[in-house]
Motif scaffolding. Structure first.
Motif, PDB file in Angstrom:
ATOM      1  N   ALA A 395       0.824  -1.212   0.000  1.00  0.00           N
ATOM      2  CA  ALA A 395       0.000   0.000   0.000  1.00  0.00           C
ATOM      3  C   ALA A 395       0.854   1.257   0.000  1.00  0.00           C
ATOM      4  O   ALA A 395       0.586   2.226  -0.740  1.00  0.00           O
ATOM      5  N   LEU A 396       1.912   1.261   0.830  1.00  0.00           N
ATOM      6  CA  LEU A 396       2.777   2.436   0.901  1.00  0.00           C
ATOM      7  C   LEU A 396       3.544   2.640  -0.409  1.00  0.00           C
ATOM      8  O   LEU A 396       3.704   3.785  -0.882  1.00  0.00           O
ATOM      9  N   HIS A 397       4.038   1.559  -0.994  1.00  0.00           N
ATOM     10  CA  HIS A 397       4.757   1.672  -2.265  1.00  0.00           C
ATOM     11  C   HIS A 397       3.829   2.172  -3.365  1.00  0.00           C
ATOM     12  O   HIS A 397       4.224   3.020  -4.191  1.00  0.00           O
ATOM     13  N   THR A 398       2.593   1.689  -3.371  1.00  0.00           N
ATOM     14  CA  THR A 398       1.621   2.133  -4.383  1.00  0.00           C
ATOM     15  C   THR A 398       1.332   3.617  -4.217  1.00  0.00           C
ATOM     16  O   THR A 398       1.278   4.381  -5.209  1.00  0.00           O
ATOM     17  N   ALA A 399       1.116   4.046  -2.973  1.00  0.00           N
ATOM     18  CA  ALA A 399       0.819   5.465  -2.737  1.00  0.00           C
ATOM     19  C   ALA A 399       2.009   6.343  -3.116  1.00  0.00           C
ATOM     20  O   ALA A 399       1.841   7.421  -3.719  1.00  0.00           O
ATOM     21  N   ARG A 400       3.209   5.904  -2.767  1.00  0.00           N
ATOM     22  CA  ARG A 400       4.397   6.699  -3.114  1.00  0.00           C
ATOM     23  C   ARG A 400       4.585   6.750  -4.625  1.00  0.00           C
ATOM     24  O   ARG A 400       4.932   7.812  -5.182  1.00  0.00           O
ATOM     25  N   THR A 401       4.365   5.637  -5.316  1.00  0.00           N
ATOM     26  CA  THR A 401       4.495   5.627  -6.789  1.00  0.00           C
ATOM     27  C   THR A 401       3.465   6.544  -7.418  1.00  0.00           C
ATOM     28  O   THR A 401       3.760   7.281  -8.383  1.00  0.00           O
ATOM     29  N   ARG A 402       2.261   6.513  -6.897  1.00  0.00           N
ATOM     30  CA  ARG A 402       1.207   7.382  -7.425  1.00  0.00           C
ATOM     31  C   ARG A 402       1.564   8.859  -7.223  1.00  0.00           C
ATOM     32  O   ARG A 402       1.364   9.691  -8.120  1.00  0.00           O
ATOM     33  N   ASP A 403       2.110   9.185  -6.031  1.00  0.00           N
ATOM     34  CA  ASP A 403       2.532  10.569  -5.787  1.00  0.00           C
ATOM     35  C   ASP A 403       3.647  10.977  -6.757  1.00  0.00           C
ATOM     36  O   ASP A 403       3.669  12.124  -7.288  1.00  0.00           O
TER      37      ASP A 403
END
Length: 413
Positions: A395-403
């Motif tokens: 979840a954190l990696h996905t959110a950081r990639t999206r940002d």
């Protein structure tokens, strides 16, 4: 088989030779005491009779007999078996004395029956028959002495009549055999009944022991089944607890959330679900290679000068920086003061027990999760944190990639 052997067999069935000896000792001692009491009364009567007839020479004899009987009755060193022999000897002496002083009309015939009864009661049927034979033989010996003129009986009894002696002897033989045999068969029947009762008691005892063993076995089986059911229930509850927590965490992390919001929601959910008072989530700044505080629960770092203590850690700095270089979580039971303090309206309290879990996505470090409590965390709590680390990393990696993608689109646009 004699009555003693029957008694031995019966008592062996219910407790062994020791109980037989106890019964014999009690019987002999009780009989001896009663015999002594009756003998004292008889001696007093005989002494008075000797005084009235002028036979004072019998008094020393009576005194010696009383002393001997008292010794056999009350001296503890004399065994019960020898007490029985002593009683038989005294009775036999009374037989001889009565026949010698009274002739055919004496009480010696009664003493012969008493001697036979005592012998069969204490020593068995063979001893009873031997005592009866001894008494009858003694009576026939006195018959020969009186009929031959060697002894003279009392005037009112014809002691010189051989026919009278023989008739009395046959009468005593009949009565004596009747007493001995009836007593023997009475004891035999009684002991056979005791044997049957003992066999029944043994059967009942064996049945009871078998039932108790079966009950104990079934109780043990039931206890094992109960323990297995309890264990299965505990495992099921633990599995449901794990599944529910993971599902709820998945709901918390669902949707397009900013990295700050996502970190904050993760920490709040974990602290509430695990009943922990304080928590913090540090994420790695890839540009500065510094762990920065992004999510927290009941934790407010103190401000000092231009930077806030507890908000940033370099790799290898402090417990947070050290754990960031690990692949496994770290359980701390004596945390440094101020590392993770709980702030509320009542003041600030330090959580002395911490669990620090590094968050890796494949081979990429994302951050460090720090959770604290007043008391040591349980194995179930640490297992749950370890189990949900991968889903948090995704979840954190996905959110950081999206940002990161949004930032690139903003630059291009």
């Amino acid at each position: 088989m004699s009555d003693n052997r029957l008694l031995d067999t019966a008592v062996t069935d219910i407790g062994g030779q020791e109980r037989l000896e106890m019964v014999r000792v009690r019987l002999i001692r009780t009989t001896m005491r009663w015999t002594f009491g009756v003998y004292v009364v008889a001696i007093l009567a005989a002494s008075y009779y000797a005084w009235t007839t002028g036979d004072l020479y019998l008094w020393p004899v009576y005194l010696i007999l009383s002393a001997v009987l008292a010794a056999f009755v009350f001296w503890p060193r004399i065994s019960p078996r020898w007490q029985g022999f002593g009683l038989l000897g005294i009775i036999y002496f009374a037989v001889v004395l009565n026949f010698a002083t009274e002739g055919r009309g004496a009480l010696g015939r009664v003493f012969v029956l008493m001697m036979s009864y005592t012998a069969v009661l204490f020593l068995g049927v063979r001893a009873g028959l031997a005592a009866l034979g001894l008494g009858l033989g003694t009576m026939l010996a006195f018959a020969w002495l009186y009929t031959s003129g060697y002894m003279v009986g009392v005037p009112d009894v014809d002691s010189a009549s051989l026919a009278g002696w023989l008739s009395n002897t046959l009468f005593l033989l009949f009565i004596g055999l009747y007493i001995v045999l009836s007593l023997y068969y009475l004891l035999s029947s009684l002991l056979q009944t005791v044997q049957g009762s003992n066999a029944l008691a043994q059967t009942l005892q064996a049945t009871q022991e078998t039932l108790e063993a079966r009950v104990a076995e079934r109780a043990h089986t039931a206890e094992q089944a109960r323990q297995e059911a309890e264990q299965a229930r505990a495992n099921l509850e633990k599995k449901i607890w794990f599944t529910t927590g993971q599902a709820q965490l998945g709901e918390v992390m669902r949707g397009e959330q900013e990295i700050e919001e996502l970190a904050h929601n993760i920490v709040i959910h974990l602290c509430r679900y695990l009943s922990l008072p304080v928590g913090a989530l540090y994420l790695l700044n890839n540009h500065q290679m510094v762990l920065e505080l992004h999510g927290r629960f009941a934790y407010h770092p103190a401000a000092q000068a231009e930077k806030k203590t507890g908000q940033k850690f370099r790799l290898g700095e402090g417990l947070v920086g050290e754990v960031a270089q690990r692949k496994e979580g770290l359980l701390v039971t004596d945390a440094p003061a101020g590392l993770l303090a709980v702030t509320s309206s009542l003041g600030t309290a330090v959580a002395g027990h911490l669990f620090l879990q590094p968050i890796w996505y494949e081979h990429m470090l994302l951050g460090v999760l720090v959770l604290g409590h007043w008391q040591p965390l349980t194995d179930q709590q640490t297992e749950f944190i370890t189990a949900v680390t991968n889903s948090m990393a995704v979840a954190l990696h996905t959110a950081r990639t999206r940002d990161y993608i949004n930032q690139l689109l903003e630059q291009v646009g």
